[in-house]
Write a protein that holds these residues in place. Structure first.
Motif, PDB file in Angstrom:
ATOM      1  N   CYS A  45     -15.265 -53.412  -9.629  1.00 24.47           N
ATOM      2  CA  CYS A  45     -16.492 -52.804  -9.100  1.00 24.47           C
ATOM      3  C   CYS A  45     -17.228 -52.005 -10.170  1.00 24.47           C
ATOM      4  O   CYS A  45     -18.442 -51.835 -10.083  1.00 24.47           O
ATOM      5  CB  CYS A  45     -16.172 -51.905  -7.916  1.00 24.47           C
ATOM      6  SG  CYS A  45     -15.753 -52.802  -6.422  1.00 24.47           S
ATOM      7  N   LEU A  46     -16.493 -51.515 -11.163  1.00 25.86           N
ATOM      8  CA  LEU A  46     -17.135 -50.769 -12.249  1.00 25.86           C
ATOM      9  C   LEU A  46     -17.837 -51.680 -13.250  1.00 25.86           C
ATOM     10  O   LEU A  46     -18.738 -51.234 -13.961  1.00 25.86           O
ATOM     11  CB  LEU A  46     -16.094 -49.930 -12.991  1.00 25.86           C
ATOM     12  CG  LEU A  46     -15.557 -48.700 -12.296  1.00 25.86           C
ATOM     13  CD1 LEU A  46     -14.463 -48.068 -13.140  1.00 25.86           C
ATOM     14  CD2 LEU A  46     -16.649 -47.695 -12.035  1.00 25.86           C
ATOM     15  N   GLN A  47     -17.427 -52.931 -13.338  1.00 18.88           N
ATOM     16  CA  GLN A  47     -17.943 -53.832 -14.369  1.00 18.88           C
ATOM     17  C   GLN A  47     -19.460 -54.031 -14.322  1.00 18.88           C
ATOM     18  O   GLN A  47     -20.108 -53.966 -15.367  1.00 18.88           O
ATOM     19  CB  GLN A  47     -17.214 -55.179 -14.322  1.00 18.88           C
ATOM     20  CG  GLN A  47     -15.759 -55.107 -14.713  1.00 18.88           C
ATOM     21  CD  GLN A  47     -15.531 -54.666 -16.138  1.00 18.88           C
ATOM     22  OE1 GLN A  47     -16.405 -54.740 -16.979  1.00 18.88           O
ATOM     23  NE2 GLN A  47     -14.326 -54.193 -16.405  1.00 18.88           N
ATOM     24  N   PRO A  48     -20.077 -54.306 -13.151  1.00 18.11           N
ATOM     25  CA  PRO A  48     -21.542 -54.505 -13.169  1.00 18.11           C
ATOM     26  C   PRO A  48     -22.305 -53.269 -13.644  1.00 18.11           C
ATOM     27  O   PRO A  48     -23.241 -53.388 -14.439  1.00 18.11           O
ATOM     28  CB  PRO A  48     -21.878 -54.833 -11.713  1.00 18.11           C
ATOM     29  CG  PRO A  48     -20.616 -55.320 -11.114  1.00 18.11           C
ATOM     30  CD  PRO A  48     -19.522 -54.589 -11.826  1.00 18.11           C
ATOM     31  N   ALA A  49     -21.906 -52.103 -13.171  1.00 19.26           N
ATOM     32  CA  ALA A  49     -22.587 -50.876 -13.601  1.00 19.26           C
ATOM     33  C   ALA A  49     -22.370 -50.631 -15.086  1.00 19.26           C
ATOM     34  O   ALA A  49     -23.296 -50.225 -15.800  1.00 19.26           O
ATOM     35  CB  ALA A  49     -22.089 -49.690 -12.783  1.00 19.26           C
TER      36      ALA A  49
END
Length: 137
Positions: free
Chosen positions: A35-39
């Motif tokens: 979930c942190l990857q796109p941001a």
């Protein structure tokens, strides 16, 4: 015989529960890191764009022959692209972009620190790595 069966079944239940807990922990950790990857990707792109703009503006500022003839603040006033991009870059660093760009790595490193006590580790995606138990002689 009944006591031995009960003991073996309790040990198996304990192993199954700990295995289920490990799988749930691994699933939650990989979910959180993914979930942190796109941001993180967006913050990296913003940092790259602003850095390139600052470098381009700095190059134009340095090769301008009028830069040496006028005062520092007049020189910055004559090069608004460099001034704005430099102020934006400094603002981004004060806002903590350097932490947001490497957030998944920070989470993984902290998890590795905690998991080392249990002879485990994890990779950058959050997958658990079970290490062999140390042999005490």
């Amino acid at each position: 015989m009944y006591v031995a069966y009960l003991t073996v079944s309790l040990v198996l239940m304990q192993l199954f529960c700990s295995s289920a807990d490990l799988k749930a922990f691994e699933r939650r950790l990989t979910e959180y890191v993914s979930c942190l990857q796109p941001a993180t990707g967006r913050w990296r792109m913003i940092l790259i764009v602003v850095s390139v703009c600052t470098a381009t503006g700095a190059w134009n500022w340095l090769i301008d022959p009028d830069t040496q003839k006028v005062s520092f603040f007049s020189s910055l006033w004559n090069h608004p692209f460099f001034t704005i991009s430099c102020v934006t870059l400094i603002g981004l660093f004060f806002a903590g972009i350097h932490k947001r760009v490497v957030a998944p790595s920070i989470i993984a490193a902290r998890c590795r620190t905690v998991l080392a006590e249990y002879n485990m580790s994890c990779d950058e995606t959050g997958k658990l790595i079970l290490k062999p138990r140390p042999h005490i002689q």
